[in-house]
Motif scaffolding. Sequence first.
Motif, PDB file in Angstrom:
ATOM      1  N   VAL A  38       0.935  -1.307   0.050  1.00  0.00           N
ATOM      2  CA  VAL A  38       0.019   0.047   0.046  1.00  0.00           C
ATOM      3  C   VAL A  38       0.856   1.218  -0.062  1.00  0.00           C
ATOM      4  CG1 VAL A  38      -0.245   0.239   2.777  1.00  0.00           C
ATOM      5  CG2 VAL A  38      -2.316   0.727   1.056  1.00  0.00           C
ATOM      6  N   HIS A  57      -1.015  -2.445  -6.246  1.00  0.00           N
ATOM      7  CA  HIS A  57      -1.241  -1.507  -5.115  1.00  0.00           C
ATOM      8  C   HIS A  57      -2.308  -2.208  -4.282  1.00  0.00           C
ATOM      9  CE1 HIS A  57      -1.081   2.264  -2.858  1.00  0.00           C
ATOM     10  NE2 HIS A  57      -2.390   2.163  -2.726  1.00  0.00           N
ATOM     11  N   ALA A  58      -2.229  -2.402  -3.127  1.00  0.00           N
ATOM     12  CA  ALA A  58      -3.139  -3.329  -2.425  1.00  0.00           C
ATOM     13  C   ALA A  58      -3.403  -2.859  -0.901  1.00  0.00           C
ATOM     14  CB  ALA A  58      -3.167  -4.839  -2.391  1.00  0.00           C
ATOM     15  N   ASP A  59      -4.259  -2.600  -0.510  1.00  0.00           N
ATOM     16  CA  ASP A  59      -4.548  -2.550   1.042  1.00  0.00           C
ATOM     17  C   ASP A  59      -5.231  -3.884   1.577  1.00  0.00           C
ATOM     18  OD1 ASP A  59      -5.434  -1.987   3.586  1.00  0.00           O
ATOM     19  OD2 ASP A  59      -6.312  -0.100   3.319  1.00  0.00           O
ATOM     20  N   GLN A  62      -8.676  -4.330   3.008  1.00  0.00           N
ATOM     21  CA  GLN A  62      -9.623  -4.376   2.067  1.00  0.00           C
ATOM     22  C   GLN A  62     -10.024  -5.495   1.249  1.00  0.00           C
ATOM     23  OE1 GLN A  62     -11.860  -1.677   2.488  1.00  0.00           O
ATOM     24  NE2 GLN A  62     -10.550  -1.344   4.057  1.00  0.00           N
ATOM     25  N   SER A  64     -11.755  -6.205  -1.431  1.00  0.00           N
ATOM     26  CA  SER A  64     -11.816  -6.090  -2.868  1.00  0.00           C
ATOM     27  C   SER A  64     -10.307  -5.761  -3.572  1.00  0.00           C
ATOM     28  CB  SER A  64     -12.407  -4.451  -3.084  1.00  0.00           C
ATOM     29  OG  SER A  64     -11.929  -3.508  -2.531  1.00  0.00           O
ATOM     30  N   ASP A  65      -9.245  -5.171  -2.441  1.00  0.00           N
ATOM     31  CA  ASP A  65      -7.985  -4.997  -3.011  1.00  0.00           C
ATOM     32  C   ASP A  65      -7.385  -6.484  -3.086  1.00  0.00           C
ATOM     33  OD1 ASP A  65      -8.638  -2.318  -3.202  1.00  0.00           O
ATOM     34  OD2 ASP A  65      -6.631  -1.784  -1.679  1.00  0.00           O
TER      35      ASP A  65
END
Length: 247
Positions: A38, A57-59, A62, A64-65
Amino acid sequence: MGKLTGKVAVVTGAGSGMGRASALLFAEEGAKVVCADVSGHEESAAAEIGKDAIAVHADVSQASDVRAMFAAAVDEFGRLDVVFNNAGFNAPHHPIEETDDELFDRLVAVNLRGVFLGIKYAVPALRASGGGSIISTASATGLVGRKGIAAYGATKGGVVSLTMGAALDLAEDNIRVNCICPGMIYTGRGGAPADNSAPVPDRKMPVPMARYGTPREIATAAVFLASDDSSYITGVALPVDGGYVAE
């Protein structure tokens, strides 16, 4: 060399520290790697690896990420074999009564929920590949208590328990689930040496081996758990801590 040849791996928290060292070593061992983070540093990690890596790019808190992260791995490389749920964060030491409620919620969201999502949403792609390995970063403080970080330790203890339960749920699918419990690892925040080495401690270390561990030492443990060398190991919380838990 080549312990992960032919495998596709997703590494979260790949922009720095243990995650970056693991992404690089996975690639050295032959894996194609999805570098997820992130922070924005996932791009440089993937660039350092080259053509066998992509950045996402991933949180991890979440859903969805996390789903998009695994979809990117399959879309780019055709399969998924290894997941290293490494993303997480520590917090300043506070007695439990001084720990901020919002900080606790954020620790749970990233350190524990992030691992839960990383296991849950990896399963379909791993099943489609005939099985695989899920590794998560817990902590030595998930196995023993330590003053001042009860909230952090609780999230990491949750990762240990989640690992064991998930390992039982997924054993028949040939999906192995393990976690690494780092001790005092020098991640170099504030200026990491180029070779990932740790400085000589300027104080007595509360560790039997009397030194910091390095990100590379976590990465080598992750490679072992990702590879066929650990093909009969599941549900394990592996301390990489210089003897901290044993003392």
